[in-house]
Design a protein around this motif. Structure first.
Motif, mmCIF file in Angstrom:
data_model
loop_
_atom_site.group_PDB
_atom_site.id
_atom_site.type_symbol
_atom_site.label_atom_id
_atom_site.label_comp_id
_atom_site.label_asym_id
_atom_site.label_seq_id
_atom_site.Cartn_x
_atom_site.Cartn_y
_atom_site.Cartn_z
ATOM 1 N N THR A 228 42.096 40.350 48.595
ATOM 2 C CA THR A 228 40.877 39.551 48.709
ATOM 3 C C THR A 228 39.755 40.127 47.851
ATOM 4 N N VAL A 229 39.700 41.449 47.772
ATOM 5 C CA VAL A 229 38.618 42.122 47.060
ATOM 6 C C VAL A 229 39.000 42.294 45.591
ATOM 7 N N LEU A 230 38.074 41.954 44.712
ATOM 8 C CA LEU A 230 38.329 41.997 43.271
ATOM 9 C C LEU A 230 38.681 43.395 42.786
ATOM 10 N N SER A 231 38.137 44.427 43.419
ATOM 11 C CA SER A 231 38.351 45.790 42.926
ATOM 12 C C SER A 231 39.832 46.142 42.842
ATOM 13 N N GLY A 232 40.658 45.602 43.734
ATOM 14 C CA GLY A 232 42.092 45.826 43.645
ATOM 15 C C GLY A 232 42.806 44.722 42.893
ATOM 16 N N ARG A 233 42.354 43.483 43.090
ATOM 17 C CA ARG A 233 43.034 42.338 42.480
ATOM 18 C C ARG A 233 42.985 42.393 40.956
ATOM 19 N N ARG A 234 41.971 43.046 40.404
ATOM 20 C CA ARG A 234 41.852 43.103 38.942
ATOM 21 C C ARG A 234 43.071 43.755 38.298
ATOM 22 N N PHE A 235 43.694 44.720 39.017
ATOM 23 C CA PHE A 235 44.860 45.392 38.443
ATOM 24 C C PHE A 235 46.100 44.497 38.478
ATOM 25 N N VAL A 236 46.158 43.605 39.453
ATOM 26 C CA VAL A 236 47.246 42.621 39.486
ATOM 27 C C VAL A 236 47.082 41.658 38.322
#
Length: 281
Positions: A228-236
């Motif tokens: 949900t949070v961009l800080s982790g999703r950016r790596f996906v």
């Protein structure tokens, strides 16, 4: 098109995951769901209660919010401090030792990957066991601050005996009005947990290191995160842009499912243990 497995047998899931990930190096991205078996609740998993974490702006801008947070944290951090790694954490450490997993980027602040034996870990959102001064940037262990807070607030319980703990070492308390907050022992500045709050940015150097790990990886394994949070999703998103195979293991849907080659709706510990067994036997 994403392939999906719902509540599969762990061995069957491990076989499918291995076929997608290949021989590595595999970068792992983990969220709160990997730590639930250690007794730390998650934010957004099925059945999780609604949570409204304090924002950075509230913490630095309002002494009442700051007092309320430190009172809750003074109780909650001890629960996290007593937790131990579970089979999921240990499985990722085994996979790293076997040369399959290159590193772990974790959105958790509980330090359990390190405790399980993982050597290459990015604590994306910081660590619960450290405190930083916003004035002089001094960093001190959380247990040292606990001694000062205990001396300032002898016998403090927050008015409850059975405390609900949150993933970031917070705790739900009914009474915090009389809690006394400690300032930096060196400069008198404002102390803050070494945790990235909502409304606060992840340090750029940490993000750059995460992107480098994506560039060096042959595949991405997401475990226990709703993304949900961009800080982790950016790596996906970065892995998808590089056309890397992506596997997501999580209870429930995630915001990265459309980018994944395989999604597995199952418990993290069981699936990761079977996966480690598959690679190391």
């Amino acid at each position: 098109m994403t392939n999906a497995l719902a509540t599969p047998d762990p061995a069957t899931a491990a076989d499918r995951i291995r076929k997608v990930l290949g021989d590595g190096p595999v970068l792992a991205l983990t969220g709160a769901g990997i730590s639930t078996d250690s007794g730390i609740p998650d934010y957004r998993g099925p059945g999780s209660p609604p949570r409204t974490p304090m924002t950075y702006q509230q913490f630095v801008g309002d002494p009442a919010f700051r007092r309320h947070y430190w009172a809750r944290n003074h109780v909650g951090w001890r629960h996290v401090h007593r937790t131990r790694p579970n089979d999921g954490h240990r499985a990722l450490a085994r996979l790293e030792a076997a040369g399959v997993v290159s590193a772990v980027i974790t959105q958790n602040v509980d330090t359990l990957h390190e405790a399980a034996g993982s050597r290459s870990v990015i604590d994306l959102h910081g660590r619960y066991d450290r405190v930083v001064c916003l004035g002089c940037a001094a960093v001190v262990p959380r247990d040292r601050l606990a001694e000062r807070l205990t001396a300032l607030n002898p016998g403090f319980t927050g008015g409850v005996d059975d405390v609900e703990i949150a993933p970031d070492a917070d705790a739900a308390l009914s009474a915090t009005e009389d809690f006394r907050v400690a300032d930096c022992a060196d400069c008198g500045g404002m102390l803050k947990p070494d945790i990235v709050y909502f409304g606060e940015n992840v340090p750029p150097a940490r993000v750059r290191r995460g992107y480098r790990l994506v560039e060096e990886a042959a595949a991405l394994l997401v475990v226990g995160s709703s993304l949900t949070v961009l800080s982790g999703r950016r790596f996906v998103k970065a892995a998808a842009d590089r056309h890397l195979p992506i596997v997501i293991v999580n209870r429930g849907a995630t915001r990265g499912d459309a980018l994944a080659d395989l999604t597995v709706d199952a418990g993290c510990s069981e699936v990761l243990t079977a996966l480690a067994d598959s690679y190391t036997r």
